[in-house]
Design a protein around this motif. Sequence first.
Motif, PDB file in Angstrom:
ATOM      1  N   ASP A 134       2.232   2.757 -62.178  1.00  0.00           N
ATOM      2  CA  ASP A 134       2.252   2.492 -63.618  1.00  0.00           C
ATOM      3  C   ASP A 134       3.379   1.516 -63.979  1.00  0.00           C
ATOM      4  O   ASP A 134       3.194   0.620 -64.805  1.00  0.00           O
ATOM      5  CB  ASP A 134       2.420   3.797 -64.398  1.00  0.00           C
ATOM      6  N   GLN A 135       4.545   1.696 -63.364  1.00  0.00           N
ATOM      7  CA  GLN A 135       5.652   0.775 -63.622  1.00  0.00           C
ATOM      8  C   GLN A 135       5.365  -0.612 -63.066  1.00  0.00           C
ATOM      9  O   GLN A 135       5.781  -1.626 -63.620  1.00  0.00           O
ATOM     10  CB  GLN A 135       6.930   1.330 -62.983  1.00  0.00           C
ATOM     11  N   ARG A 163       2.561  -2.188 -62.944  1.00  0.00           N
ATOM     12  CA  ARG A 163       1.605  -2.967 -63.743  1.00  0.00           C
ATOM     13  C   ARG A 163       2.299  -4.074 -64.530  1.00  0.00           C
ATOM     14  O   ARG A 163       1.809  -5.202 -64.622  1.00  0.00           O
ATOM     15  CB  ARG A 163       0.880  -2.045 -64.728  1.00  0.00           C
ATOM     16  N   LYS A 164       3.424  -3.759 -65.111  1.00  0.00           N
ATOM     17  CA  LYS A 164       4.155  -4.722 -65.946  1.00  0.00           C
ATOM     18  C   LYS A 164       4.506  -5.980 -65.147  1.00  0.00           C
ATOM     19  O   LYS A 164       4.309  -7.107 -65.621  1.00  0.00           O
ATOM     20  CB  LYS A 164       5.423  -4.068 -66.484  1.00  0.00           C
ATOM     21  N   TYR A 165       4.996  -5.792 -63.931  1.00  0.00           N
ATOM     22  CA  TYR A 165       5.434  -6.943 -63.143  1.00  0.00           C
ATOM     23  C   TYR A 165       4.259  -7.736 -62.588  1.00  0.00           C
ATOM     24  O   TYR A 165       4.332  -8.965 -62.493  1.00  0.00           O
ATOM     25  CB  TYR A 165       6.363  -6.466 -62.019  1.00  0.00           C
ATOM     26  N   GLU A 179       3.093  -9.927 -65.462  1.00  0.00           N
ATOM     27  CA  GLU A 179       3.967 -11.051 -65.823  1.00  0.00           C
ATOM     28  C   GLU A 179       4.050 -12.116 -64.726  1.00  0.00           C
ATOM     29  O   GLU A 179       4.398 -13.262 -65.008  1.00  0.00           O
ATOM     30  CB  GLU A 179       5.376 -10.530 -66.119  1.00  0.00           C
ATOM     31  N   TYR A 186      -4.531  -8.431 -61.130  1.00  0.00           N
ATOM     32  CA  TYR A 186      -3.783  -8.837 -62.312  1.00  0.00           C
ATOM     33  C   TYR A 186      -3.693 -10.358 -62.433  1.00  0.00           C
ATOM     34  O   TYR A 186      -2.833 -10.885 -63.122  1.00  0.00           O
ATOM     35  CB  TYR A 186      -2.389  -8.197 -62.301  1.00  0.00           C
TER      36      TYR A 186
END
Length: 405
Positions: A285-286, A288-290, A293, A312
Amino acid sequence: MKKILYVSGFKDDYDEKVFIQRRKKAVLQHFEECDCVIHFLHNSPGGHPLGLKNAEYHHLLYCNVAESKLQKIHHIWFKHSAIYAKIIVQRIAEILPFQVDDYDLIVAEGWVIAAALIPLVSTRKIIARIYGTSDLTERIEQNVFWRINPFFRKVDAVVNSNKIRCIIFNSTGSRSRDLFELLLRAKEGGPQPVYLDMPNVLFRMEEEKKRMVHGSLILLHVGRMIENRGFDLTLRILDILRNQNRIPVRAVLVGDGPVRDSLQEMCRHLNLSDCVHFTGRLNLDQLRKYYGEADILLNCYGFNPVIEALNYKAYAITREFGEMKYIFDRYYSEKAFKVCASDYPRVNITEDIKDGYLTEAVSAVKWYCKNYRSIAEEDFIPRIPVDLDAFAHEVFRYYHDALFS
């Protein structure tokens, strides 16, 4: 009533195995409608593995090796000893309501499990479910001892056994050349190889990808910070891009391990500390952000980070260490990835190929910087549709036909 014995892995590192767990459940739940009973041997704690219904026709049997007194020995020896796997299989066979040979079908996940079950059956009733042999390949490359190690001989025994109906494995880039060499040399009447297409799609970015935000490039590297994972090469690439090509770039390094301190020292030596972010270990889950981006994933080891990055819509630069180019040519547009050092398919990135990898990787990054506007959303849609339900039904039908035909 038909009887199935499903023997899964005896290890308990399932943080990154979420999708594999979903696959197992999607396959096995079909058997709830069949006249059969499944005895499922597994080590994960809990009441019912995979959340399957405990109906009269679908009993679940548990073997919590991870919670037993064997835990410490298990962690030390399981990945390195076919003998230990044989001992464990014999131990768990004692708690089964039937003799192993009384089962109509046996599904064995992994080489060592399949090898340990062969002496316990008299007919061709084992299906070996293989997720890859890259760990074996890595050890063979690093130490010639592994070529004569009993573990390697057990792999050969599985490939040539007349007790194994087939070897099923997914086209996920982890198919090592050792497997193909062994299958080519296999004697007549050995297992049938069955190849299934199913990338490990753990999550997908639905929104449109933003690239080179504010004219700056973001590199991402995900993995364990140990030797031969290429984090040092990512820093060298960053140094070349920033100091020689004057490209505005920064890097995010995700993971932790024994070489992290030396990597941070390398950053200071190359004056890169201001443009490198060490995140430490993250959950999915953490992460996903990277992935969302990142412009580019740089990868030297492992298939899953590449697939996750492509999900992604991040441009993936990796190298050949199995069947990477074969898989990506089948699934994705050439604008979505670059496979470097394709003539040197090694699990370990050795000194003699590092310079070639660096040159190709830097060239691929520069191509991206010039052409990122031409990269479309559809370039990241797999050409072969990814459908977990269809995949699960395909595997189920194969098991079903082996059991009832």
